[in-house]
Design a protein around this motif. Structure first.
Motif, PDB file in Angstrom:
ATOM      1  N   TRP A 194      18.104  14.944  -6.437  1.00 31.25           N
ATOM      2  CA  TRP A 194      18.945  15.809  -7.268  1.00 31.25           C
ATOM      3  C   TRP A 194      20.394  15.317  -7.294  1.00 31.25           C
ATOM      4  O   TRP A 194      21.086  15.485  -8.275  1.00 31.25           O
ATOM      5  N   TRP A 233      22.597  21.826  -3.658  1.00 35.52           N
ATOM      6  CA  TRP A 233      21.620  22.371  -4.609  1.00 35.52           C
ATOM      7  C   TRP A 233      21.845  23.857  -4.868  1.00 35.52           C
ATOM      8  O   TRP A 233      21.045  24.494  -5.555  1.00 35.52           O
ATOM      9  N   GLU A 270      12.054  20.668   9.396  1.00 43.89           N
ATOM     10  CA  GLU A 270      12.186  22.069   8.991  1.00 43.89           C
ATOM     11  C   GLU A 270      10.799  22.686   8.791  1.00 43.89           C
ATOM     12  O   GLU A 270       9.976  22.131   8.055  1.00 43.89           O
ATOM     13  N   LYS A 277       8.151  26.045   7.744  1.00 46.78           N
ATOM     14  CA  LYS A 277       8.126  27.159   6.798  1.00 46.78           C
ATOM     15  C   LYS A 277       6.731  27.766   6.786  1.00 46.78           C
ATOM     16  O   LYS A 277       5.755  27.023   6.747  1.00 46.78           O
ATOM     17  N   PHE A 311       8.472  17.288  -2.490  1.00 48.69           N
ATOM     18  CA  PHE A 311       7.768  18.500  -2.937  1.00 48.69           C
ATOM     19  C   PHE A 311       7.754  18.602  -4.466  1.00 48.69           C
ATOM     20  O   PHE A 311       7.237  19.568  -5.025  1.00 48.69           O
ATOM     21  N   ASP A 330      15.229  27.543   9.334  1.00 50.73           N
ATOM     22  CA  ASP A 330      15.681  28.199   8.099  1.00 50.73           C
ATOM     23  C   ASP A 330      15.314  29.667   8.269  1.00 50.73           C
ATOM     24  O   ASP A 330      14.140  30.006   8.425  1.00 50.73           O
ATOM     25  N   LEU A 359      17.509  23.863  -7.243  1.00 51.29           N
ATOM     26  CA  LEU A 359      16.368  24.790  -7.402  1.00 51.29           C
ATOM     27  C   LEU A 359      16.622  25.823  -8.482  1.00 51.29           C
ATOM     28  O   LEU A 359      17.738  26.268  -8.621  1.00 51.29           O
ATOM     29  N   ASP A 370      21.489  27.518   3.143  1.00 47.89           N
ATOM     30  CA  ASP A 370      20.459  27.180   2.160  1.00 47.89           C
ATOM     31  C   ASP A 370      20.147  28.464   1.413  1.00 47.89           C
ATOM     32  O   ASP A 370      19.416  29.314   1.920  1.00 47.89           O
ATOM     33  N   TRP A 429      11.908  18.571   4.996  1.00 49.42           N
ATOM     34  CA  TRP A 429      11.091  19.769   4.771  1.00 49.42           C
ATOM     35  C   TRP A 429       9.903  19.351   3.909  1.00 49.42           C
ATOM     36  O   TRP A 429      10.085  18.802   2.819  1.00 49.42           O
ATOM     37  N   HIS A 452      12.218  31.332   6.600  1.00 48.71           N
ATOM     38  CA  HIS A 452      10.918  30.645   6.693  1.00 48.71           C
ATOM     39  C   HIS A 452       9.982  31.234   7.740  1.00 48.71           C
ATOM     40  O   HIS A 452       9.099  30.532   8.254  1.00 48.71           O
ATOM     41  N   HIS A 465      20.930  16.635  -1.568  1.00 47.77           N
ATOM     42  CA  HIS A 465      19.479  16.633  -1.746  1.00 47.77           C
ATOM     43  C   HIS A 465      19.126  15.494  -2.696  1.00 47.77           C
ATOM     44  O   HIS A 465      19.686  15.404  -3.794  1.00 47.77           O
ATOM     45  N   ASP A 467      10.840  33.922   1.422  1.00 50.17           N
ATOM     46  CA  ASP A 467      11.957  32.964   1.457  1.00 50.17           C
ATOM     47  C   ASP A 467      12.908  33.297   0.321  1.00 50.17           C
ATOM     48  O   ASP A 467      13.102  32.534  -0.617  1.00 50.17           O
ATOM     49  N   HIS A 490      19.452  26.514   8.545  1.00 48.08           N
ATOM     50  CA  HIS A 490      19.660  26.828   7.134  1.00 48.08           C
ATOM     51  C   HIS A 490      19.851  28.335   7.092  1.00 48.08           C
ATOM     52  O   HIS A 490      18.901  29.090   7.272  1.00 48.08           O
TER      53      HIS A 490
HETATM   54  C1  LRH Z   1      12.469  24.974   1.340  1.00 45.31           C
HETATM   55  C2  LRH Z   1      13.948  24.749   1.586  1.00 45.31           C
HETATM   56  C3  LRH Z   1      14.303  23.358   2.059  1.00 45.31           C
HETATM   57  C4  LRH Z   1      14.998  22.711   0.900  1.00 45.31           C
HETATM   58  C5  LRH Z   1      14.709  23.585  -0.219  1.00 45.31           C
HETATM   59  C6  LRH Z   1      15.761  23.527  -1.257  1.00 45.31           C
HETATM   60  O1  LRH Z   1      12.220  26.326   1.074  1.00 45.31           O
HETATM   61  O2  LRH Z   1      14.413  25.721   2.438  1.00 45.31           O
HETATM   62  O3  LRH Z   1      15.275  23.403   3.043  1.00 45.31           O
HETATM   63  O4  LRH Z   1      14.701  21.416   0.739  1.00 45.31           O
HETATM   64  O5  LRH Z   1      14.599  24.864   0.334  1.00 45.31           O
END
Ligand code: LRH
Ligand code: MN
Length: 424
Positions: A97, A50, A213, A215, A125, A248, A424, A323, A173, A251, A94, A283, A275
């Motif tokens: 996606w 991603w 994960e 955050k 999400f 991560d 993203l 990430d 996550w 986070h 991911h 973040d 990550h």
């Molecule tokens: C959430 C995150 C998670 C992923 C996304 C792209 O902030 O770190 O690991 O799914 O970013």
């Protein structure tokens, strides 16, 4: 896009003399330099599927052109990174996606590019166009059992895609949480989430791992249902031995001591992976080592110490993933810089004189302890990392080859200037 082998050899030849001088200089002070180089050669960082296009924020996105239009082109782009630095030998997908429509074709294409499939990432999400129930008020925490079941079924579907590709781990996550006091019953949200994760855990193949994960905030801004390492450790301890915490770097709340968190999760055998990115505020998903390189070094220092204390295999026992999101840099240049920063920091952590550090700690010799750490952090190990690349068929300076071969220009010619990659 592939770069002809002779061009890579020409590049290495043009820099060989200068490189050899620098390598001989640092190698002279290292007892087992070949052992250290082998560790660097074995260390592979997974590239997020991603993060091959230009990222953006709610305020805007400024695509740079030539972005991959599908999973095949994403694999080719990572294949190019790996051909240059020989340290990017895995891709983390991911879903939805990057759904591998034809898994055997995708698996073969990845193998052609020397790539394995690292952790699969689920996505509860966002609401997908054909989705029946909304995740507006969460997914696994949701008060409605049907929404929780939808989220569980999605994660089990992601595991199925991963099985077809040879992946052996699932990263969960959850953006779940609340934006206002009173909106959520924290205890019920935790129990709903645990129950949902237990259903996914039960569907995991024996040799698979589940990474939970955490955050601190975003997209919820009052509470997050997997909000910090303690909550993630609570879930993973209740789930079972296949569940681990994923760290991560972006986070955490400001000034969190991430290296201490890493040391304790490793001690408990509940650290699953990373990550990697960097950040100054939230973040921010910036280039690894671009803002707080000393913090990254202190984290790798705890990793090497903790993994050796448990006789773990540095290359394979933890998940090493990037990430990041690229708002102003060429995505591939940003990823080359991130992998380089990780390799440099790992090499510095391998140079820490562990015996003398333990002595200084036992003697409460605080000054000497800092001197030993900063001796390693202030050592220029770039020639070691370059030598490891050279010995594994890569190039001495990946970024300059990427630029001198005008890769982005060729990708724009091939794909167009307006293509936007999923992510993203
Ligand atoms: C959430 C995150 C998670 C992923 C996304 C792209 O902030 O770190 O690991 O799914 O970013
Ligand atoms: Mn992440």
């Amino acid at each position: 896009m592939q770069i002809e082998k002779y061009k890579l050899e020409e590049h290495n030849h043009s820099l060989q003399k200068e490189h050899q001088r620098k390598f001989d200089f640092i190698a002279a002070d290292i007892k087992d330099v070949n052992g250290l180089l082998q560790k660097l050669i074995d260390f592979q960082v997974a590239i997020p599927s991603w993060a091959l296009g230009t990222g953006g924020t709610r305020f805007g996105r400024f695509p740079g052109g030539g972005e991959p239009r599908n999973l095949e082109e994403k694999i080719e782009d990572i294949g190019l990174l790996h051909a240059l630095n020989r340290s990017s030998g895995a891709i983390s997908l991911h879903i939805p996606w990057d759904i591998p429509e034809n898994a055997s074709h995708i698996k073969a294409l990845a193998a052609q590019n020397g790539l394995k499939f690292d952790a699969m990432n689920s996505n509860t999400f966002q609401d997908q166009p054909d989705q029946e129930l909304s995740y507006k008020y969460g997914s696994m925490q949701h008060v409605d059992k049907a929404v929780r079941k939808q989220a569980v079924d999605h994660n089990i579907e992601v595991v199925k895609y991963g099985l077809e590709l040879g992946s052996e781990s699932l990263t969960v996550w959850l953006s779940d949480g609340s934006c206002f006091p009173g909106q959520l019953n924290f205890r019920k949200a935790f129990q709903n989430t645990l129950e949902s994760l237990q259903e996914v855990y039960a569907a995991l193949p024996d040799h698979w791992k589940m990474f939970v994960e955490y955050k601190a905030f975003e997209p919820n801004f009052y509470s997050t249902t997997v909000g910090d390492w303690g909550q993630s450790l609570l879930y993973t301890s209740k789930l079972g031995k296949k569940a681990y915490t994923l760290v991560d770097l972006g986070h955490h709340l400001p000034n969190a001591n991430i290296e201490q968190i890493v040391a304790l999760l490793l001690m408990e055998g509940k650290l699953g992976g990373f990550h990697f990115n960097d950040s100054k505020y939230g973040d921010d998903d910036l280039t690894v080592g671009s803002i707080k390189p000393y913090q990254l070094f202190l984290i790798f220092n705890e990793l090497v110490e903790g993994m050796d204390a448990k006789d773990m295999n540095h290359a394979t026992d933890l998940g090493w993933m990037i990430d990041a999101s690229h708002n102003v840099k060429d995505p591939l240049e940003d990823l080359l810089q991130s992998v380089e920063a990780i390799m440099i920091t790992y090499a510095q952590a391998l140079l820490v004189d562990r015996k003398r550090l333990a002595e200084a700690q036992n003697n409460n010799d605080v000054v000497t302890a800092q001197e030993i750490l900063q001796q390693a952090f202030r050592t220029d190990v770039r020639a070691l990392v370059a030598e490891a690349r050279l010995r594994s068929g890569g190039v001495l300076n990946p970024l300059s080859v990427y630029r001198s071969e005008k890769v982005r220009e060729s990708l724009i010619k091939q794909r167009g200037s307006k293509t936007v990659a999923t992510g993203l």
